[in-house]
Enzyme design. Sequence first.
Site, PDB file in Angstrom:
ATOM      1  CG  PHE A 130      35.886  36.504  40.988  1.00 20.46           C
ATOM      2  CD1 PHE A 130      37.368  36.722  40.460  1.00 20.46           C
ATOM      3  CD2 PHE A 130      35.609  37.176  41.735  1.00 20.46           C
ATOM      4  CE1 PHE A 130      37.991  37.555  40.782  1.00 20.46           C
ATOM      5  CE2 PHE A 130      36.346  38.330  42.235  1.00 20.46           C
ATOM      6  CZ  PHE A 130      37.455  38.486  41.796  1.00 20.46           C
ATOM      7  CG  ASP A 201      30.420  37.484  37.312  1.00 18.95           C
ATOM      8  OD1 ASP A 201      30.770  38.473  36.401  1.00 18.95           O
ATOM      9  OD2 ASP A 201      30.654  37.433  38.268  1.00 18.95           O
ATOM     10  CE1 TYR A 226      37.481  45.474  39.195  1.00 16.18           C
ATOM     11  CE2 TYR A 226      35.492  46.402  40.058  1.00 16.18           C
ATOM     12  CZ  TYR A 226      36.559  45.319  40.027  1.00 16.18           C
ATOM     13  OH  TYR A 226      36.551  44.270  40.839  1.00 16.18           O
ATOM     14  CE  LYS A 227      37.771  41.986  37.157  1.00 23.17           C
ATOM     15  NZ  LYS A 227      36.670  41.109  37.835  1.00 23.17           N
ATOM     16  NE  ARG A 375      44.287  37.350  36.198  1.00 24.80           N
ATOM     17  CZ  ARG A 375      43.362  38.145  36.695  1.00 24.80           C
ATOM     18  NH1 ARG A 375      42.166  37.571  36.546  1.00 24.80           N
ATOM     19  NH2 ARG A 375      43.410  39.164  37.129  1.00 24.80           N
TER      20      ARG A 375
HETATM   21  C1  LIG Z   1      36.236  41.109  38.930  1.00 28.32           C
HETATM   22  C2  LIG Z   1      35.241  40.162  39.215  1.00 28.32           C
HETATM   23  C3  LIG Z   1      34.070  40.459  40.210  1.00 28.32           C
HETATM   24  C4  LIG Z   1      34.369  41.786  40.996  1.00 28.32           C
HETATM   25  O1  LIG Z   1      33.316  42.138  42.041  1.00 28.32           O
HETATM   26  P1  LIG Z   1      33.313  43.433  42.600  1.00 28.32           P
HETATM   27  O2  LIG Z   1      32.203  43.223  43.343  1.00 28.32           O
HETATM   28  O3  LIG Z   1      33.121  44.261  41.374  1.00 28.32           O
HETATM   29  O4  LIG Z   1      34.781  43.790  43.436  1.00 28.32           O
HETATM   30  C5  LIG Z   1      33.138  39.780  40.665  1.00 28.32           C
HETATM   31  N1  LIG Z   1      33.063  38.536  39.698  1.00 28.32           N
HETATM   32  C6  LIG Z   1      34.089  38.156  38.744  1.00 28.32           C
HETATM   33  C7  LIG Z   1      33.846  36.916  38.115  1.00 28.32           C
HETATM   34  C8  LIG Z   1      35.069  38.986  38.555  1.00 28.32           C
HETATM   35  O5  LIG Z   1      35.988  38.667  37.580  1.00 28.32           O
END
Ligand SMILES: *Cc1c(COP(=O)(O)O)cnc(C)c1O
Length: 416
Positions: A130, A201, A226-227, A375
């Site tokens: 990511f 992560d 938030y996911k 997705r």
């Molecule tokens: C959604 C996501 C993030 C989000 O990071 P934020 O700092 O909360 O915006 C980080 N790492 C991964 C792998 C994600 O899918």
Amino acid sequence: MSATPPPSRAACAALDEADPLFGKRDLFSLPAGMIYLDGNSLGALPRAAAQRLAAATAGEWGEGLISSWNTAGWIDLPARVGARIAPLIGAAADEVIAADSTSVNLFKLAAAGARLNSPRRVIVTEPGNFPTDLYILQGLKAWLGEGVALRVVPREGLMAAIDADVALLVLTHVHYKSGALHDMAALTERAHAAGALTLWDLSHSAGALPVDLNAAGADLAVGCGYKFLNGGPGAPAFLFVARRWQGALETPLSGWMGHAAPFDFVDDYRPAGDIRRLLTGTPPVLALSALEAALGAFDGVSMDALRAKSMALGDLFLDLVEARLPHAGFTIACPRQGAERGSQVSLRHPHGYAIIQALIERGVVGDFRSPDILRFGLSRLYGGYAEIWESVDRLVPGMDGFLWQETRFSVGAAVT
Ligand SMILES: *Cc1c(COP(=O)(O)O)cnc(C)c1O
């Protein structure tokens, strides 16, 4: 191609009828008629979160004002929410705390983990991780210069890349595009055998599938609120520190909320003895309140049952695409075996962006990830089999081209 034909719409409806999880859908407020397959980007609104936000605003803030820090327990929200997330990720209650964004938590724990394992200085991660994970590590390297070296290794080479120079392995458990799942236990074992620490992560894992950090021996982890945890847009993230490291880990962001006694107002920093040392500033009370209430949707839910259902929904989606759209130009961009992917399926198509826009107009909300990935998140708390059938059914008539070739579907928006 699967040997048996995929089930009919009626058979899918019958699966929903028989599904004990299907009733959980009533806990969420979803627009009528919408099929929401994007809970891997932004989870749906739990009714309890909306009620809690209203109460926290009018009562705790409006009436209680500053006394609510004590009377409504605001000050304990980061630890309380962390304790609630803990069972979803195989951690003890005092090993998880809610704070900041995933990006900031990554920075804190990557910096702290690398320092804990100095003089080693190599951080291993994978290309295509990511973006924020890679950017944060690049930023850390830019700040520390010679203090940190990045080793970015494709997933097939990860095991071999973990050697005696490696301080920290930083990986995302479920890949955000492909949904491919890393073997957390095997990689952690390999890292430990080489003397390295691990930072996982869990943004696409927490609340999506069973995670057992402590069974895997994981050292550090971060994840998103938030996911799949449905905490709302920009919800606070969380971090995990295995108990054995809590007394030694030094945060690079030594703010007052991580102090052993923040309200002593002394000049010199002295970290809290427990995971609270990873806190930095004042907690976002309203956002944490919403997340806390949202987590109630997981009460009494077996993560194994969720997992079984998400694998079945994913298989159903892919079976239907293969059976009904064999010549539409899709390729499957996620592992075909349910056990090897997270709670999402991904397809690849050269016109992916326009197809997703056309599908959204037909009431099926998935998302697009550049350059060509479609997705579809499978949030089993509010999704069902019939919805998956319906989604593919709405995809079929568009694929002769007339729909997604309309130029309005190709206009990019700021957030995809
Ligand atoms: C959604 C996501 C993030 C989000 O990071 P934020 O700092 O909360 O915006 C980080 N790492 C991964 C792998 C994600 O899918």
